[in-house]
Scaffold this active site. Structure first.
Site, short mmCIF file in Angstrom:
data_model
loop_
_atom_site.label_atom_id
_atom_site.label_comp_id
_atom_site.label_asym_id
_atom_site.label_seq_id
_atom_site.Cartn_x
_atom_site.Cartn_y
_atom_site.Cartn_z
N GLY A 193 0.83 -1.20 0.00
CA GLY A 193 0.00 0.00 0.00
C GLY A 193 0.86 1.24 0.00
O GLY A 193 0.60 2.20 -0.73
N ALA A 194 1.89 1.24 0.84
CA ALA A 194 2.83 2.36 0.93
C ALA A 194 4.06 1.89 1.68
O ALA A 194 4.06 0.82 2.29
CB ALA A 194 2.17 3.55 1.63
N MET A 195 5.11 2.71 1.65
CA MET A 195 6.36 2.35 2.32
C MET A 195 6.96 3.59 2.95
O MET A 195 7.14 4.61 2.29
CB MET A 195 7.34 1.72 1.33
CG MET A 195 8.70 1.37 1.95
SD MET A 195 8.53 0.20 3.31
CE MET A 195 9.90 0.71 4.34
N GLU A 196 7.33 3.47 4.25
CA GLU A 196 7.72 4.60 5.06
C GLU A 196 9.17 5.01 4.90
O GLU A 196 9.82 5.45 5.88
CB GLU A 196 7.45 4.30 6.53
CG GLU A 196 8.29 3.16 7.14
CD GLU A 196 7.65 1.80 7.08
OE1 GLU A 196 8.04 0.90 7.84
OE2 GLU A 196 6.74 1.61 6.23
N ASN A 197 9.75 4.91 3.70
CA ASN A 197 11.13 5.36 3.50
C ASN A 197 11.31 6.74 4.14
O ASN A 197 10.51 7.65 3.91
CB ASN A 197 11.45 5.45 2.01
CG ASN A 197 11.03 4.21 1.25
OD1 ASN A 197 11.44 3.10 1.57
ND2 ASN A 197 10.19 4.39 0.25
N HIS A 215 -0.61 6.66 8.66
CA HIS A 215 0.16 5.46 9.03
C HIS A 215 1.64 5.66 8.71
O HIS A 215 2.51 5.39 9.55
CB HIS A 215 -0.40 4.26 8.26
CG HIS A 215 0.27 2.96 8.57
ND1 HIS A 215 -0.28 2.00 9.38
CD2 HIS A 215 1.46 2.44 8.16
CE1 HIS A 215 0.52 0.96 9.47
NE2 HIS A 215 1.60 1.20 8.73
N GLU A 216 1.92 6.11 7.50
CA GLU A 216 3.33 6.23 7.09
C GLU A 216 4.04 7.34 7.85
O GLU A 216 5.22 7.20 8.23
CB GLU A 216 3.42 6.47 5.58
CG GLU A 216 2.75 5.40 4.73
CD GLU A 216 3.17 3.99 5.09
OE1 GLU A 216 4.33 3.79 5.47
OE2 GLU A 216 2.32 3.09 4.99
N HIS A 269 5.32 6.36 11.19
CA HIS A 269 6.58 5.62 11.15
C HIS A 269 7.81 6.53 11.16
O HIS A 269 8.91 6.06 11.48
CB HIS A 269 6.65 4.77 9.88
CG HIS A 269 5.95 3.46 9.96
ND1 HIS A 269 6.17 2.56 10.98
CD2 HIS A 269 5.05 2.86 9.12
CE1 HIS A 269 5.43 1.48 10.78
NE2 HIS A 269 4.74 1.64 9.66
N GLU A 313 4.60 -1.95 13.05
CA GLU A 313 3.37 -1.88 12.27
C GLU A 313 2.11 -1.80 13.15
O GLU A 313 1.14 -1.16 12.79
CB GLU A 313 3.28 -3.09 11.34
CG GLU A 313 4.39 -3.14 10.30
CD GLU A 313 4.42 -1.92 9.38
OE1 GLU A 313 3.46 -1.12 9.38
OE2 GLU A 313 5.41 -1.77 8.65
#
Length: 978
Positions: A362-366, A398-399, A402, A421
């Protein structure tokens, strides 16, 4: 990382329409798949934690030269035969230069070249350098893949005696002629080439067409173990370092990294004019958070009223159409909220958020460069629905959570993934609620996380939130940790913790924890330490035990209790709740499956003082009632447990629902429904008691209870839509849903207006999809008319975005080739990702087997269905009662190909097994599932290993439940449907 298995509410609700397919069609499609595969196989080991089981078949790039010892022994002794890095070296900093080619070479391959120099400290004397690498081809230095240099004070540079690539454990191994000395610093230089593939992991390419021109994006996905595919690195979360990145890219394109750009200059390199972009050193961070992108994207930017630069990136057309505006508007508000909530400033100077056409999760918290699926970041006010907007704000929330919890302070190892998570999955509701305070979105955690994970954690094959490090080693085992337990149970128990501590105490403990471990790594007990200190600094707060003692029972043992309240005697008891009462739990519990349970409750509508259940049984005389009094436990569903009552209290609550249902809080009406149906499936209460509760629904107008009811009734649909029970079930649901359909007909002025309330907009969807699927008069004609109007004028879609998923699915199910072909054309031409996703799901609603089979074939053709959407498209076909056997046959036939493409790293891969087997409820289907497991042991199941075990367990439970409940359910429905 965002919830990769997410399906929008509209898509899920629309899928239930398919229960209306006729029994005759199903029988015709019950094709027996009995092709035998001759394979050498061995028994699969049992599961106690995700990831245990046979290793996947890892393959190397053709350019790699693995040694003959690349297959580790069952008990490997050599350091390179273990999946975990030795504790001899620790990285300090990386200098990385990458040059992705956005045009194919003469062999038709997209490639990238790179150079890396990593400085590391020797922690213990060693003559080995072991560093992760996968699918990279190295340029040799005097016959070896790397060159070692010493830093000042480390003496002469060691020479490499031997170097090789370990395929299975994904290492570059360097045997040196002398030992590196503890406390000294060294550098490792490498040059390499890799493929910029379309596999959605590591450094990969995404493609899209804009203005008739195909464009290529070079982008990255490093979590969990894919950084090693982009450059050699110490690819474990505890191996934090700083990164200095240079990207070489075509002039006119833009390069992005985690940190800000220092300079961008045009140079000639190997006779080619290129742009070289250099970035600031990053903060100290883990490899899985590194990101880089080269693209033709553009951006919009927030006003610079703070030191943080906020930008939203995406396709030029999407940004020009304003699809990034909503994300930009809420990002600043959520960042400000978290800074106050954590009492810690945002750690970086920028926050770039990028919408990618191809992205698996869905997404990535880079850190500083968050990547999203387009559907999770872009919102088009004209074509996107209320659910799409909620999806954007919750995923962003959410991201961004993080950025502190996960990025600033990072887990020590993947066995504690839930800490990352689960936390983000809880506080995403707080951040989203701050951005959209009128939505009451905090209540949605009960439907979207608590109830969802109850269904998984009630299985004997569930697992604790935290496993030992030794149980999570291989990359596929790590991927398997990205599951409902880590996300949703983690969110549920942290919410419970926040409830009994109070939000201010919880937040103070978090702030202390984040400041103490900034730029470092932790285990979950460090969080307990700081929360305990916050408790001790709060004189008005009293707990029966320490935070450690309370929470370890929720973290270190799987499952949850059912708490039984006897209002006649005051006896309160707890028992490990299992959906299948005959299931055998093999995993031992350190606490004998007993929890410390905080119980908030009310008596006859009045909130009472919380009490704790600390033993198997206790007596609380306060819960004894007289006359018409009633007790309701677990108010606000603040605790992670189910509740059962003595029959008399159940009857009083049932009477109250019929006479004055609003006397019970909205969330607890949803809880009563969910608890009752689950207790009935577990044979704790009578099935008819659960069904009787639904009879009040004809008077219910609120979304949350209705959605809870439909989620539970959907289980009955799945179990009975291929039997004679389905007719009375359909008639009964029609009887309950018709008043809701009529209610929305009135308040929307015959469907011409949109309900004002956020939740009412969702419940309007409930009303239409269920009315159409059960045959409420006027519903089918309504959706067919809307769809026909769109077909007559494709440029002007008259269907409101909120209703599109339901209308599209109904119209395609009720229609024929003309409707399907029209929807396919609209899907191919869609320029808004959310519209594309709706159409893709709706295309699986057709009743025609040949169209469904053709659509399954399309799912494996990336020119028709993007790779990121392949598995969810197959699952959409399986939701269709006609498509389920077709999808099951398709998956069995294509398993090797599916596993090769998605089985090792795809976070959605487990959902493939879960989605296809939801209807399995016969002995024949169970035996097919077991045979499928046996036939594919050599291929492997990767990140779907646990999902397969749970599918077998759930199928067995379904078989027993149907056998024991069918007659009773049929009898009750036949009487009540009239």
């Amino acid at each position: 990382m965002g919830k990769g298995y997410y399906l929008s509410k509209n898509l899920v609700l629309a899928g239930l329409l398919l229960a209306a397919i006729t029994l005759v069609t199903i029988i015709v499609l019950s094709v027996v798949y009995d092709k035998e595969h001759s394979r050498n196989s061995s028994p699969s080991p049992g599961h106690s934690c995700p990831g245990e089981g046979p290793p996947g078949n890892w393959t190397s790039s053709p350019t790699m030269t693995p040694s003959s010892s690349s297959t580790p022994t069952p008990d490997p002794l050599e350091p390179w035969q273990r999946y975990r890095l030795p504790d001899t070296l620790a990285p300090v900093s990386y200098n990385i230069t990458l040059w992705p080619r956005l045009q194919p070479d003469q062999q038709g391959l997209f490639v990238f070249t790179g150079e890396s120099s990593v400085q590391f400290k020797c922690v213990k004397d060693t003559d080995l350098i072991i560093i992760h690498t996968s699918q990279l081809n190295f340029t040799l230095f005097e016959g070896h893949e790397a060159r070692v240099a010493t830093m000042p004070g480390a003496g002469p540079a060691p020479q490499i005696l031997k170097s090789w690539l370990e395929k299975e454990t994904e290492y570059l191994v360097l045997q040196l002629d002398r030992k590196l000395l503890a406390g000294k610093f060294y550098r490792l230089h490498t040059k390499f080439q890799g493929e910029l593939g379309d596999n959605l992991e590591g450094f990969y390419r995404s493609q899209y067409t804009e203005d008739g021109v195909q464009k290529v994006v070079a982008t990255s996905q490093m979590q969990a173990t894919f950084a090693r595919q982009a450059f050699p690195c110490f690819d474990e979360p505890a191996m934090k370092a700083t990164f200095s990145v240079v990207l070489i890219h075509p002039p006119g394109t833009t390069a992005l990294c985690n940190s800000r750009e220092i300079e961008s200059v045009d140079i000639e390199l190997d006779g080619v004019l290129v742009t070289r972009t250099t970035f600031e050193n990053t903060k100290r961070m883990s490899t899985y958070l590194l990101a880089f992108i080269v693209s033709n994207f553009t951006f919009i930017q927030a006003a610079q009223d703070t030191d943080v630069q906020v930008r939203i990136w995406g396709r030029r057309q999407a940004i020009a159409e304003g699809q990034g505006d909503y994300a930009l508007n809420v990002t600043g508000a959520i960042l400000n909220f978290y800074e106050r909530y954590y009492n810690t400033s945002y750690p970086l100077s920028k926050s770039d958020q990028v919408a990618l056409p191809d992205f698996n999760a869905g997404a990535m918290e880079n850190w500083g460069l968050i990547t999203y699926r387009e559907t999770a970041l872009l919102y088009d006010a004209a074509t996107s629905s209320n659910g799409n907007r909620e999806r954007v704000v919750t995923v962003i929330s959410h991201e961004l959570a993080h950025m502190w919890f996960g990025n600033l302070v990072t887990l020590q190892w993947w066995n504690d993934l839930w800490l990352n998570e689960g936390f983000a999955s809880y506080v995403e509701y707080l951040g989203a609620d701050h951005a959209e305070p009128s939505w009451d979105i905090r209540d949605h955690i009960v439907l979207d996380d608590v109830h969802k994970v109850f269904a998984v954690d009630a299985l004997a094959s569930s697992h604790p939130l935290s496993c030992s490090e030794e149980e999570v080693n291989q990359p596929s085992q790590i991927t398997e940790m990205f599951n409902t337990i880590s996300y949703s149970k983690g969110a549920a128990v942290l919410r419970m913790l926040s409830e009994f501590l109070s939000e201010p105490v919880f937040a103070r403990g978090l702030s202390s924890y984040l400041n103490a471990f900034a730029f470092s790594n932790t285990v979950y007990t460090h969080l307990w330490d700081h929360l305990q200190q916050a408790v001790e600094d709060s004189p008005d707060l009293s707990l029966p035990h320490s935070v450690h003692d309370i929470m370890n029972r929720w973290v270190l043992q799987m499952g949850f209790p059912v708490v039984t309240v006897d209002t006649r005697t005051g006896l309160i008891s707890q028992k490990h709740f299992l959906l299948d009462p005959k299931a055998v739990v093999d995993r031992p519990s350190p606490y004998n499956y007993t929890w410390f349970v905080p119980i908030k409750w009310m008596k006859t509508g009045v909130e009472q003082e919380q009490f704790w259940l600390l033993k198997k049984t206790e007596v609380q005389s306060r819960v004894i009632v007289a006359g018409d009094e009633w007790v309701l436990a677990n108010t606000n569903v603040s605790g992670y447990f189910r509740v059962n009552y003595d029959l008399q209290n159940w009857e009083r609550l049932l009477h109250l629902l019929h006479s004055d249902h609003q006397a019970i809080p909205i969330i607890n009406r949803a809880q009563l429904l969910d608890d009752a149906f689950s207790l009935a499936r577990a044979k704790v209460i009578n099935t008819t008691l659960a069904l009787r509760i639904t009879s009040y629904l004809s008077n219910e107008r609120d979304y949350i209870p209705w959605n809870s009811a439909l989620n539970n009734l959907n289980y009955y649909i799945l179990m009975f839509d291929r039997s004679d029970v389905y007719g009375p079930l359909q008639a009964y649901i029609r009887k309950q849903i018709q008043p809701l359909f009529e209610y929305f007909t009135v308040i929307t002025s015959n469907w011409t207006r949109v309900p004002r309330d956020h939740n009412d907009q969702y419940n309007q969807i409930n009303a239409i999809y269920m009315a159409c699927s059960t045959g409420v008069k006027g519903c089918r004609e309504l959706v067919q008319r809307w769809f026909s109007q769109w077909m007559a004028d494709p440029e002007h879609n008259p269907i409101h975005p909120n209703l599109k998923s339901t209308v599209y699915c109904n119209a395609i199910a009720f229609g024929g080739t003309e409707e399907w072909d029209f929807a396919w054309r609209m899907f191919q031409n869609a320029t808004v990702a959310t519209e594309s996703a709706r159409l893709r799901s709706a295309l699986a609603c057709t009743k025609a087997p040949w169209r469904l089979n053709r659509y399954l074939q399309y799912s494996m053709d990336p020119t028709k269905i993007r790779k990121q959407d392949a598995t969810s498209t197959i699952v959409a076909v399986a939701r269709n009662v006609v498509g389920m056997p077709l999808a099951w046959n398709f998956v069995r036939e294509k398993w090797s190909q599916l596993f090769e493409q998605y089985g090792r790293g795809s976070f959605s891969f487990a959902n493939l097994i879960t989605g296809i087997t939801k209807r399995f409820s016969t002995e024949f289907e169970l035996q097919e599932l077991i045979r499928f497991k046996e036939q594919n042991l050599q291929v492997g199941f990767g990140s779907a290993t646990l999902a397969l075990e749970q599918a077998i367990e759930k199928t067995r439970a379904n078989i027993r439940w149907v056998a024991e409940s069918r007659a009773q359910v049929l009898d009750w429905l036949s009487r009540e449907a009239i």
